[in-house]
Design an enzyme around this catalytic site. Structure first.
Site, PDB file in Angstrom:
ATOM      1  N   THR A  27       0.862  -1.187   0.000  1.00 31.22           N
ATOM      2  CA  THR A  27       0.000   0.000   0.000  1.00 31.22           C
ATOM      3  C   THR A  27       0.887   1.222   0.000  1.00 31.22           C
ATOM      4  O   THR A  27       2.098   1.148   0.212  1.00 31.22           O
ATOM      5  CB  THR A  27      -0.915   0.055   1.243  1.00 31.22           C
ATOM      6  OG1 THR A  27      -0.097   0.290   2.403  1.00 31.22           O
ATOM      7  CG2 THR A  27      -1.691  -1.239   1.419  1.00 31.22           C
ATOM      8  N   VAL A  82       7.301  -2.278   7.108  1.00 27.88           N
ATOM      9  CA  VAL A  82       7.291  -0.817   7.069  1.00 27.88           C
ATOM     10  C   VAL A  82       7.938  -0.330   5.779  1.00 27.88           C
ATOM     11  O   VAL A  82       9.039  -0.771   5.411  1.00 27.88           O
ATOM     12  CB  VAL A  82       8.034  -0.231   8.289  1.00 27.88           C
ATOM     13  CG1 VAL A  82       8.088   1.290   8.203  1.00 27.88           C
ATOM     14  CG2 VAL A  82       7.357  -0.670   9.587  1.00 27.88           C
ATOM     15  N   LYS A  83       7.251   0.556   5.099  1.00 29.15           N
ATOM     16  CA  LYS A  83       7.769   1.096   3.840  1.00 29.15           C
ATOM     17  C   LYS A  83       8.326   2.491   4.074  1.00 29.15           C
ATOM     18  O   LYS A  83       7.660   3.348   4.665  1.00 29.15           O
ATOM     19  CB  LYS A  83       6.671   1.132   2.775  1.00 29.15           C
ATOM     20  CG  LYS A  83       7.198   1.477   1.375  1.00 29.15           C
ATOM     21  CD  LYS A  83       6.070   1.765   0.405  1.00 29.15           C
ATOM     22  CE  LYS A  83       5.417   0.515  -0.101  1.00 29.15           C
ATOM     23  NZ  LYS A  83       4.512   0.800  -1.246  1.00 29.15           N
ATOM     24  N   VAL A  84       9.554   2.729   3.594  1.00 28.66           N
ATOM     25  CA  VAL A  84      10.192   4.038   3.733  1.00 28.66           C
ATOM     26  C   VAL A  84      10.716   4.487   2.371  1.00 28.66           C
ATOM     27  O   VAL A  84      11.035   3.653   1.520  1.00 28.66           O
ATOM     28  CB  VAL A  84      11.362   4.000   4.750  1.00 28.66           C
ATOM     29  CG1 VAL A  84      10.877   3.574   6.131  1.00 28.66           C
ATOM     30  CG2 VAL A  84      12.484   3.090   4.274  1.00 28.66           C
TER      31      VAL A  84
END
Length: 218
Positions: A27, A82-84
């Site tokens: 997402t 976790v997307k960074v």
């Protein structure tokens, strides 16, 4: 190759997950905005439907706040990834979270140099955006080939290549031939992969012949 679904639409995810073909979900803030749902709620829902990695993106741009957001997201479910963003602060956050055992997806990758940095920072996944490169006249598939080649040269690099910004099935097939680990697909692209006119033609012929027999399996 693993298939992730690139959407925050929980109904689409449920429907496609029922095929057994969905290994994870990605997402981003734009997809969550389109869904109209509350971000934390939708991430929890997705994690309940899909047991594989579910990428949830931080929205801060500084390391301190990114890290705080990342830790909060990681607590939502065991399968949150976790997307960074691929910035210096993003990679600092990647390193800190990875050291704590949290999976991290580094996104918005547009060069092999960036991908190498992300791998050294401990990223679980690197997300090169092939469609956006194609849009500006660059070669998205060449980037995938370069990253796969570099990663394969070093046993110590465990980062998986997650092909993003996929526009059509050809992106998926070419990436698979190159050895990319994952492709994250918009629902429409995954549905396209089922289709072939000869399949439709063959099925129609089989059904027509079966109808002539007057039989029923049930």
């Amino acid at each position: 190759m693993k298939f992730f679904i690139d959407t925050a639409d929980i109904n689409e995810i449920r429907d496609l997950a029922a095929t057994g073909l969905v290994d994870g979900v990605t997402t981003n803030p734009s997809l969550v905005a389109k869904s109209g749902a509350k971000f934390l709620d939708v991430v929890k829902q997705i994690c309940e439907v899909v047991p594989g990695p579910v990428s949830a993106e931080v929205t801060a741009t500084d390391h301190k706040t990114m890290l705080a957001e990342g830790k909060k997201l990681a607590k939502l479910a065991k399968n949150v990834c976790v997307k960074v963003p691929l910035t210096m602060d993003g990679l600092k956050t990647c390193k800190a979270l990875s050291d704590e055992g949290t999976k991290v997806n580094v996104t918005l990758c547009f060069s092999a140099a960036q991908a190498l940095l992300a791998a050294k920072a401990g990223a679980s996944f690197i997300s090169p955006f092939v469609g956006r490169l194609d849009d500006i006249g660059a070669d998205g598939m060449k980037l995938i080939a370069d990253i796969v080649q570099i990663y394969k040269a070093y046993d110590g690099l465990k980062t998986e290549v997650l092909v993003a910004s996929v526009r059509h099935p050809i992106h998926v097939i070419e990436s698979a031939k190159m050895g990319a680990h994952v492709a994250t697909l918009p629902p429409a692209v995954l549905r396209q992969m089922f289709n072939h006119p000869l399949t439709d033609k063959g099925l129609a012929a089989f059904l027509a012949d079966w109808a002539k027999t007057g039989q029923s399996i049930l």
